[in-house]
Design a protein around this motif. Structure first.
Motif, short mmCIF file in Angstrom:
data_model
loop_
_atom_site.label_atom_id
_atom_site.label_comp_id
_atom_site.label_asym_id
_atom_site.label_seq_id
_atom_site.Cartn_x
_atom_site.Cartn_y
_atom_site.Cartn_z
N GLN A 128 45.99 -25.35 114.69
CA GLN A 128 46.97 -24.33 114.30
C GLN A 128 46.47 -22.93 114.70
OE1 GLN A 128 47.78 -24.24 110.11
NE2 GLN A 128 49.62 -23.02 110.36
N ASN A 129 45.18 -22.67 114.53
CA ASN A 129 44.63 -21.37 114.92
C ASN A 129 44.74 -21.16 116.43
OD1 ASN A 129 43.99 -20.57 112.34
ND2 ASN A 129 41.89 -21.32 112.45
N ARG A 140 46.85 -22.53 118.51
CA ARG A 140 48.25 -22.37 118.90
C ARG A 140 48.83 -21.04 118.43
NH1 ARG A 140 50.37 -28.53 118.08
NH2 ARG A 140 49.48 -29.32 120.01
N SER A 141 48.43 -20.58 117.26
CA SER A 141 48.95 -19.29 116.80
C SER A 141 48.41 -18.16 117.67
CB SER A 141 48.61 -19.06 115.33
OG SER A 141 47.23 -18.98 115.14
N GLN A 142 47.16 -18.26 118.13
CA GLN A 142 46.63 -17.25 119.04
C GLN A 142 47.38 -17.27 120.37
OE1 GLN A 142 42.44 -18.07 119.29
NE2 GLN A 142 41.99 -17.12 117.30
N LYS A 189 50.45 -18.35 120.82
CA LYS A 189 51.80 -17.82 120.56
C LYS A 189 51.77 -16.29 120.48
CE LYS A 189 54.00 -21.49 117.88
NZ LYS A 189 54.51 -21.81 116.54
N GLU A 190 50.75 -15.76 119.84
CA GLU A 190 50.65 -14.30 119.71
C GLU A 190 50.49 -13.65 121.08
OE1 GLU A 190 47.54 -11.17 117.73
OE2 GLU A 190 47.96 -13.01 116.62
N THR A 227 53.80 -13.86 122.82
CA THR A 227 54.74 -12.92 122.21
C THR A 227 54.47 -11.50 122.69
OG1 THR A 227 54.89 -14.33 120.27
CG2 THR A 227 55.65 -12.07 120.01
N THR A 245 56.31 -24.68 119.64
CA THR A 245 56.91 -24.87 118.32
C THR A 245 57.51 -26.27 118.19
OG1 THR A 245 57.41 -22.51 118.25
CG2 THR A 245 58.57 -23.92 116.69
N GLU A 275 54.69 -28.79 117.86
CA GLU A 275 54.11 -28.78 116.52
C GLU A 275 54.98 -29.55 115.53
OE1 GLU A 275 53.79 -24.59 115.77
OE2 GLU A 275 51.67 -24.54 116.35
#
Length: 181
Positions: free
Chosen positions: A76-77, A79-81, A83-84, A87, A111, A114
Motif C-alpha cells: 500500500q505504501n 502504491r500510494s507513493q 499514485k502521488e 498525481t 486503483t 488494488e
C-alpha cells in the motif's frame, strides 16, 4: 420540458436519503455492548488450573497473519507513493494532455488492481483459509494463503478464481504455515 441539472441532482440525493432513512428505520441497529458479554455469572465458577497458576511464564501467541498485514502495508505504501507521483505529474503544466491522460490511466489501473486484489483475498478467505495475500504485478499474480498444507485441488480452485478475476497473467500460489510461534 427541460429540467435543470441541479434539480435532478437534488431529487436524486433526496430520494437516496429517503431510501437510506427507510432502511435504517426498518432495520434498527443494536449497538455492541462489550460489557453484556460478562453480565451473566457463567464465568464465576471457572477456575484456573493449579499448574497454570504456579507457572508465571507467559508465552505470546502470534500467527503469521501479521506477516500478511506487513506485506499489505508495504504494498500500500509503494502504491500510494506511485499514485502521488503520478498525481503530481497530472497536475503539472510541463506535461502534454496525452501524457497526463496516460498517467491518469495508470492511476486508474492501480486503483482497479488494488480493489481486485482485495476482493480476491476476501473470496479466498471464504474458501476456508484464515488469511490470504494477493499481489498482481506485471504479468504475474502471486497468491499466498495461510494454511497447514495446500492440496493441488485447492491450489487449482484458487488459480481458477484468480483467472476469472484477472484474465491475463501467470498465477503462482504459495502457502504459509498456520503454526503458532
Amino acid at each position: 420540458m427541460r429540467v435543470k441539472k441541479k434539480a435532478v441532482w437534488f431529487l436524486t440525493l433526496l430520494s437516496l436519503a429517503a431510501v437510506i432513512s427507510v432502511y435504517y428505520l426498518s432495520n434498527p441497529v443494536t449497538p455492541f455492548n462489550g460489557l453484556a458479554i460478562f453480565s451473566d455469572n457463567s464465568l464465576k465458577d471457572t477456575k484456573i488450573s493449579e499448574l497454570a497458576s504456579k507457572t508465571s511464564k507467559t508465552t505470546p501467541v502470534t500467527t503469521e497473519s501479521h506477516l500478511f498485514e506487513e506485506m499489505r502495508m508495504e504494498l500500500q505504501n509503494e502504491r500510494s507513493q506511485l499514485k502521488e507521483t503520478l498525481t503530481q505529474k497530472v497536475a503539472s503544466s510541463q506535461y502534454s494532455a496525452d501524457e497526463k491522460n496516460k498517467y491518469f490511466d495508470e492511476i486508474d489501473a492501480i486503483t482497479k488492481n488494488e480493489s481486485n486484489e482485495a476482493m480476491l483475498e476476501m473470496l479466498i478467505r471464504t474458501l476456508g483459509y484464515s488469511d490470504a495475500f494477493v499481489r498482481a504485478e506485471d504479468d504475474q499474480i502471486r497468491v499466498t494463503v495461510q494454511a497447514n498444507e495446500l492440496s493441488k485441488e485447492k491450489a487449482n480452485e484458487i488459480v481458477y478464481m484468480v483467472k476469472k478475476e484477472f484474465n491475463e497473467g501467470k498465477v503462482v500460489v504459495d502457502f504459509q504455515s498456520e503454526t503458532i510461534n
